[in-house]
Design a protein around this motif. Structure first.
Motif, mmCIF file in Angstrom:
data_model
loop_
_atom_site.group_PDB
_atom_site.id
_atom_site.type_symbol
_atom_site.label_atom_id
_atom_site.label_comp_id
_atom_site.label_asym_id
_atom_site.label_seq_id
_atom_site.Cartn_x
_atom_site.Cartn_y
_atom_site.Cartn_z
ATOM 1 N N ARG A 1 17.769 -20.584 16.337
ATOM 2 C CA ARG A 1 18.595 -20.564 17.541
ATOM 3 C C ARG A 1 18.716 -19.166 18.136
ATOM 4 N NH1 ARG A 1 24.270 -23.384 17.061
ATOM 5 N NH2 ARG A 1 22.903 -24.997 16.207
ATOM 6 N N ARG B 1 19.002 -23.110 21.778
ATOM 7 C CA ARG B 1 19.057 -24.547 22.043
ATOM 8 C C ARG B 1 19.815 -25.218 20.900
ATOM 9 N NH1 ARG B 1 18.039 -22.891 26.177
ATOM 10 N NH2 ARG B 1 16.497 -23.541 27.738
ATOM 11 N N ASN C 1 10.454 -26.746 24.631
ATOM 12 C CA ASN C 1 11.813 -26.359 24.985
ATOM 13 C C ASN C 1 12.544 -25.674 23.846
ATOM 14 O OD1 ASN C 1 13.973 -26.236 26.863
ATOM 15 N ND2 ASN C 1 14.957 -27.965 25.843
ATOM 16 N N PHE C 2 12.113 -25.924 22.606
ATOM 17 C CA PHE C 2 12.729 -25.283 21.450
ATOM 18 C C PHE C 2 12.028 -23.974 21.087
ATOM 19 C CE2 PHE C 2 13.753 -29.821 19.792
ATOM 20 C CZ PHE C 2 14.714 -29.968 20.774
#
Length: 308
Positions: free
Chosen positions: A193, A198, A224-225
């Protein structure tokens, strides 16, 4: 090369008329055969719980499960469903791939949760993105943890020697799980993170605890991560962070193939890109022995030690 992937949704995403051996998704055995020698895959059985048949959700899950089993049995000349580390070793000695089952959101099982081990599952996630009767997903509310029913279920699963997986679990849920057991735990498909903020990525403090317990941290390829308009180099940033925390023996691959809608960092198109990723790690400065740990040895060792 040897390849161990801690998470893929392939068995529940193959479209009608296609097979595990050859399909239009992210992963199939035919493409793997071009480069892999010893291959192990943890396959998730998953469905968005909101899309279950409201009149008979238990039957809906059972159909999903039997469909996943059928895809494996159809290709038993190439892959074997395994229930222990010894089964995995046997599959590889027969020149076959080894498959394990994970339940992703155990609330999907309904009444069949009582038969989770008997049905062949060896890994379990309590939640997906939502809140259920056992706990709360990271994408819903990080401050809600396990329910009393969830805590009792964890005790049951641990007594049956299932491996708990904190990917998708809320921060408080992770804390609650840590409080219930000191056993090794995995994050099958989660990144860092502090590198990419995220909810589905895991905080360093929790990753450090997984490392202390000699668990597994599988790097997720979902763009997206990974980063903003990510490239493979961004995925390597997550790996660097795990290594800086002392996670050399815990870092692994958790691709999330067939769970990302084809959204990967530039340079990754599907399982056929795994050799390219391996070369990228070597070019990044990771030695051959470390790369072998990430792509195979760490997760392989974990399964031998913890899946009985």
């Amino acid at each position: 090369m040897n390849y161990f992937d801690c998470h893929a949704d392939t068995l529940t995403e193959i479209i009608s008329g296609e097979t595990l051996d050859q399909n239009s998704g992210d992963l199939d055995l035919n493409r793997l055969g071009d480069f892999v020698e010893n291959y192990t895959q943890i396959f998730a059985v998953w469905k968005d719980a909101q899309n279950l048949n409201k009149e008979d959700p238990d039957r809906d899950f059972l159909q999903l499960y039997h469909r996943a089993i059928a895809y494996l049995e159809e290709e038993n000349r190439k892959i074997l469903l395994c229930k222990s580390g010894e089964d995995m070793k046997k599959a590889h000695s027969m020149r076959k791939a080894a498959a394990f089952l994970s339940i992703e959101d155990i609330s999907l099982m309904g009444k069949y949760v009582e038969n989770v081990r008997e049905m062949g599952f060896r890994f379990a996630m309590l939640t997906w993105n939502y809140e259920n009767k056992y706990g709360c997903g990271a994408a819903f509310d990080q401050e809600k943890g396990l329910t009393s029913e969830g805590k009792e279920l964890v005790k049951t699963l641990l007594s049956q020697n299932l491996v708990m997986d904190v990917s998708h679990l809320s921060d408080q849920g992770v804390e609650d799980l840590f409080g219930l057991t000191d056993r090794p735990i995995i994050a099958s498909h989660s990144n860092v993170r502090e590198v990419r903020d995220r909810p589905r990525n895991i905080k360093k403090e929790h990753l450090k605890e997984l490392i202390r317990r000699k668990g597994i941290i599988g790097m997720n390829f979902f763009s997206n991560f990974v980063g903003e308009e990510p490239k493979v180099e961004d995925l390597l940033r997550h790996m660097d962070q795990v290594l800086e925390m002392g996670g050399e023996d815990c870092l692994a691959i958790g691709s999330d193939f067939d769970g990302c809608s084809g959204r990967f960092p530039e340079g990754i198109k599907g399982v056929q890109s795994v050799p390219d990723l391996r070369r990228a790690l070597l070019a990044h400065g990771f030695g051959e022995s470390l790369v072998e740990k990430i792509f195979h040895e760490n997760a392989y060792r974990f399964v031998l030690e913890n899946v009985k």
